[in-house]
Design an enzyme around this catalytic site. Sequence first.
Site, PDB file in Angstrom:
ATOM      1  N   LYS A 111      36.602  43.097  45.848  1.00  0.00           N
ATOM      2  CA  LYS A 111      36.014  44.129  44.976  1.00  0.00           C
ATOM      3  C   LYS A 111      36.612  45.502  45.246  1.00  0.00           C
ATOM      4  CE  LYS A 111      31.708  42.011  43.571  1.00  0.00           C
ATOM      5  NZ  LYS A 111      30.259  42.084  43.488  1.00  0.00           N
ATOM      6  N   LYS A 192      35.975  31.886  40.127  1.00  0.00           N
ATOM      7  CA  LYS A 192      34.560  31.529  39.919  1.00  0.00           C
ATOM      8  C   LYS A 192      34.038  32.093  38.596  1.00  0.00           C
ATOM      9  CE  LYS A 192      31.873  35.218  41.993  1.00  0.00           C
ATOM     10  NZ  LYS A 192      30.787  35.695  42.795  1.00  0.00           N
ATOM     11  N   LYS A 195      29.775  37.004  35.825  1.00  0.00           N
ATOM     12  CA  LYS A 195      29.325  37.872  34.731  1.00  0.00           C
ATOM     13  C   LYS A 195      30.366  38.927  34.417  1.00  0.00           C
ATOM     14  CE  LYS A 195      24.966  37.880  36.952  1.00  0.00           C
ATOM     15  NZ  LYS A 195      24.022  38.635  37.745  1.00  0.00           N
TER      16      LYS A 195
END
Length: 326
Positions: A111, A192, A195
């Site tokens: 991230k 993966k 969202k």
Amino acid sequence: MKRVLTGLQPTGVITLGNYIGAIQQMKEYQEQYDSYMFVADLHSITIAQDPEELRKNIRSLVAIYIACGIDPKKNTMYVQSDIEYVPCVSWLLECNSYYGELSRMTQFKDKSAKHANFTSGLLTYPILMTADIIGADANFVPVGVDQKQHVELARDIAIRFNNKYGETFVIPEPLIKKAGTKIMDLQNPTVKMSKSAENKKGVILILDDVNVTRKKIMSATTDSEMSIKFDPENKPGISNLINIYSSLTGLNISDIEKEFEGCNYGTFKSKVADVVVKELEGIQERYNEVKDSQYLTEILDSGAAKMREAFKKKYEIMKDKIGLVR
Ligand code: TYM
């Protein structure tokens, strides 16, 4: 009785991956353990959120939990930010953990690489998660495989604190289901299902129109072979669909391979779509029944009162052991 606890971030409607990785497991465990299911809203603000959206999403996630089969009578349900002692416990734990271990977390590395100017909360996020877990004396933490490293860190920090200050925390363990530990993106099955994916065609949201969901499954990326075999390395697309099918039907992988031997991919995909659509229809129906109910407020008020007490007690014990007394 052993205690089981998990939480999800209220960052939009949850995915089929969240459902299979965390919620489905909780549905099983609520029958045998003292169960806790919360909304990890403090975690969600490590990345900027629109306040209006966040407000809606917090309550909506609780309705989704209930719609997915999390029973408020068998679970203590609460919103993390209602428990003001969670960040207090987290701070005391932060001062007993190290920059090195936090900066090595895979999720932080991924991230922080995506955001040029990331918050310090993104780095300390696993400690807040540690506070959620060990502050509530959880024995087991059902998560998807992407959160395993964080639960292991919680374990390390609990052991370290106990060694330094004496028995204070229960040592938690991650619970990871074999099938569906990581549901992958339908279009790009090597990452993966998330969202935050840019291309929404590969992501199934629990409240999506079921016709859209069916189309997404029918156009999932597969391979040029014609065999329904579980081989995540060489056949990630088909393996992901097998995983989804297995998680929702409870059938094991070799039985699925046998059932669909000689079948073409179109037939298999439409069977997977049937199973997913059936599951989502049930969830959506219940969601619409509970989403505006006053019942949600009552559940969250009573969860907050109980957990405030529990975390306050833990915080006081920690303060005393550390020497924060006057
Ligand atoms: P979050 O909100 O990213 O994800 C919630 C849960 O869903 C699982 N998951 C998946 N499982 C399978 N396949 C996928 N594609 C997939 N995507 C997500 C995650 O592993 C997780 O179990 N930090 C946590 C929230 C949290 C928490 C906690 C969890 C905060 N404190 C204490 C457990 C205990 C998170 O961001 O999850």
